[in-house]
Design a protein around this motif. Structure first.
Motif, PDB file in Angstrom:
ATOM      1  N   LEU A  43      70.493  66.394  36.095  1.00  0.00           N
ATOM      2  CA  LEU A  43      71.135  65.479  35.152  1.00  0.00           C
ATOM      3  C   LEU A  43      72.305  66.114  34.417  1.00  0.00           C
ATOM      4  O   LEU A  43      73.029  65.421  33.694  1.00  0.00           O
ATOM      5  CB  LEU A  43      70.111  64.967  34.125  1.00  0.00           C
ATOM      6  CG  LEU A  43      68.877  64.244  34.677  1.00  0.00           C
ATOM      7  CD1 LEU A  43      67.985  63.777  33.535  1.00  0.00           C
ATOM      8  CD2 LEU A  43      69.278  63.077  35.560  1.00  0.00           C
ATOM      9  N   GLY A  44      72.497  67.424  34.572  1.00  0.00           N
ATOM     10  CA  GLY A  44      73.558  68.106  33.833  1.00  0.00           C
ATOM     11  C   GLY A  44      73.320  68.113  32.337  1.00  0.00           C
ATOM     12  O   GLY A  44      74.253  68.169  31.533  1.00  0.00           O
ATOM     13  N   LEU A  45      72.052  68.075  31.954  1.00  0.00           N
ATOM     14  CA  LEU A  45      71.662  67.955  30.554  1.00  0.00           C
ATOM     15  C   LEU A  45      71.772  69.308  29.849  1.00  0.00           C
ATOM     16  O   LEU A  45      71.370  70.336  30.394  1.00  0.00           O
ATOM     17  CB  LEU A  45      70.214  67.457  30.491  1.00  0.00           C
ATOM     18  CG  LEU A  45      69.689  66.859  29.207  1.00  0.00           C
ATOM     19  CD1 LEU A  45      70.431  65.582  28.860  1.00  0.00           C
ATOM     20  CD2 LEU A  45      68.197  66.571  29.349  1.00  0.00           C
ATOM     21  N   THR A  46      72.309  69.309  28.649  1.00  0.00           N
ATOM     22  CA  THR A  46      72.320  70.511  27.813  1.00  0.00           C
ATOM     23  C   THR A  46      70.971  70.620  27.110  1.00  0.00           C
ATOM     24  O   THR A  46      70.529  69.673  26.467  1.00  0.00           O
ATOM     25  CB  THR A  46      73.448  70.444  26.764  1.00  0.00           C
ATOM     26  OG1 THR A  46      74.699  70.308  27.435  1.00  0.00           O
ATOM     27  CG2 THR A  46      73.469  71.700  25.907  1.00  0.00           C
ATOM     28  N   ILE A  47      70.313  71.769  27.249  1.00  0.00           N
ATOM     29  CA  ILE A  47      68.979  71.963  26.670  1.00  0.00           C
ATOM     30  C   ILE A  47      69.018  73.114  25.679  1.00  0.00           C
ATOM     31  O   ILE A  47      69.508  74.198  25.988  1.00  0.00           O
ATOM     32  CB  ILE A  47      67.930  72.244  27.766  1.00  0.00           C
ATOM     33  CG1 ILE A  47      67.799  71.042  28.708  1.00  0.00           C
ATOM     34  CG2 ILE A  47      66.573  72.581  27.138  1.00  0.00           C
ATOM     35  CD1 ILE A  47      66.821  71.260  29.851  1.00  0.00           C
ATOM     36  N   VAL A  48      68.515  72.853  24.469  1.00  0.00           N
ATOM     37  CA  VAL A  48      68.338  73.896  23.461  1.00  0.00           C
ATOM     38  C   VAL A  48      66.845  74.141  23.334  1.00  0.00           C
ATOM     39  O   VAL A  48      66.082  73.222  23.007  1.00  0.00           O
ATOM     40  CB  VAL A  48      68.939  73.494  22.109  1.00  0.00           C
ATOM     41  CG1 VAL A  48      68.725  74.603  21.080  1.00  0.00           C
ATOM     42  CG2 VAL A  48      70.423  73.189  22.256  1.00  0.00           C
ATOM     43  N   LEU A  49      66.427  75.363  23.603  1.00  0.00           N
ATOM     44  CA  LEU A  49      65.011  75.706  23.718  1.00  0.00           C
ATOM     45  C   LEU A  49      64.622  76.640  22.574  1.00  0.00           C
ATOM     46  O   LEU A  49      65.051  77.791  22.538  1.00  0.00           O
ATOM     47  CB  LEU A  49      64.773  76.379  25.075  1.00  0.00           C
ATOM     48  CG  LEU A  49      63.359  76.607  25.548  1.00  0.00           C
ATOM     49  CD1 LEU A  49      62.697  75.274  25.893  1.00  0.00           C
ATOM     50  CD2 LEU A  49      63.355  77.508  26.769  1.00  0.00           C
TER      51      LEU A  49
END
Length: 373
Positions: free
Chosen positions: A210-216
């Motif tokens: 999805l090309g999603l930006t993830i902050v973990l």
């Protein structure tokens, strides 16, 4: 003038026009308390790229959960600014914030599912709240159930789901409105190791597809190592180190970072080998010496020891070794006893340095006869 030479606000806007999707500028958060104000965040400045998995790690009380809640303004910062996409979140009204949050998904440590709703109904909730027509909701929920692998559990209530299945529902719900950013607050902390691995694999697949930006957000370095591209290390409300995962793991600069890395990549000499080291100053320089050689990147695939034996007429006794892979690149350590003339050993150390390998002299062998045995 380069972006770094511009004033901070203009620099943030210039970065956003490039590939940066989340920017924080000098973010602070102060909470009142019985003993006086408590500064939980101290001037946090971050740039997070589009499509990146960005880890934020810290011990309990470091401020990481407060930081992630400041990104979507669930907590309003005391000072500083937050941009997501082209919007300055800290400048929006409450009505504007509600609309802006449609592009920000969030998943939580304890899932936050409604017990009176089935898995499918929990996923549908945010779509109902924005007034999406029922047929479109059903189509979107069906699509998300397939994405997280829960089609057969669509009608199950949370009480009948495992921890991993609950988190998959939470992920699907967070993705319902097709956000561009996904915030994960300790998303795997309540899960067992095997389930954690499956959830991280799902997040990685979602990031790629999805090309999603993830902050973990996490306190577990293995989680960061498994999935993140870059990491920021928090300590007492400050970013003490940040960079590519490979760089932070192989060359941690701050004591907190080194402690986290040590939990994953234990480079200490095993306790059983400690008696082989002579106390400092008790052995002659000519006695065999113990080295710890660190291999990173391409050097891990080179026949280093055999080259040293051939070129310097040294012999080695391998005591301990370990190799791991970080972002697909090898990183390993090898502890050896080096036998041979002092001049040859010094020349070998110089050769290792030329090859960009780290060789630490841990000490001399305590008992030459025992070492030979």
């Amino acid at each position: 003038m380069t972006p770094l030479q511009h004033p901070p606000t203009l620099r943030c806007l210039m970065l956003l026009e490039d590939t940066t999707v989340i920017v924080t500028e000098s973010l602070t958060k102060i909470f009142p308390g019985p003993q006086g104000p408590s500064e939980v965040l101290r001037g946090i400045s971050l740039n997070i790229g589009k499509g990146e998995v960005f880890g934020i790690i810290g011990r309990s009380g470091a401020g990481k959960s407060t930081l992630v809640r400041c990104l979507n303004l669930l907590e309003r910062p005391t000072s500083g600014k937050v941009w997501i996409g082209d919007q300055e979140m800290t400048a929006l009204t409450e009505a504007e914030l509600r609309r802006a949050r449609h592009s920000i998904g969030m998943i939580f440590q304890h899932f936050n599912l409604l017990s009176s709703r089935t898995a499918a109904e929990n996923i549908a909730l945010p779509l109902e709240l924005i007034g999406m027509p029922r047929p479109e909701i059903q189509a979107r929920v069906s699509e998300l159930l397939d994405l997280v692998g829960l089609r057969e559990r669509a009608g199950a209530y949370p009480a009948a789901l495992s921890g991993g299945q609950k988190q998959r529902v939470g992920i699907a719900r967070a993705l319902a409105s097709k956000p561009s950013v996904l915030l994960c607050d300790e998303a795997t902390s309540a899960l067992d190791p095997e389930t954690t691995k499956s959830i991280l694999s799902l997040l990685k697949d979602i990031n790629r597809s999805l090309g999603l930006t993830i902050v973990l957000i996490t306190h577990e370095m293995p989680v960061v190592k498994e999935i993140a591209d870059r990491v920021a290390v928090l300590d007492r409300g400050e970013v003490v180190e940040q960079g590519r995962i490979f760089d932070v793991f192989t060359q941690p600069r701050h004591a907190v970072s080194r402690a986290f890395v040590q939990e994953v990549l234990n480079r200490d000499l095993p306790e059983i080998l400690l008696p082989r080291l002579a106390p400092p100053g008790t052995r002659e320089p000519s006695t065999p010496v113990i080295w710890r050689i660190t291999f990173t990147g391409p050097s891990a695939n080179e026949p280093i020891l055999s080259d040293l034996v051939r070129h310097f007429d040294l012999s080695f006794n391998i005591l301990h070794g370990h190799i791991d892979y970080i972002q697909g690149l090898p990183f390993g350590t090898l502890v050896v006893e080096a036998h041979g003339p002092v001049a040859a050993r010094d020349a070998a150390l110089a050769t290792l340095a030329q090859k960009n390998l780290t060789a630490e002299v841990l000490g001399h062998v305590a008992d030459t006869a025992a070492a030979a045995a």
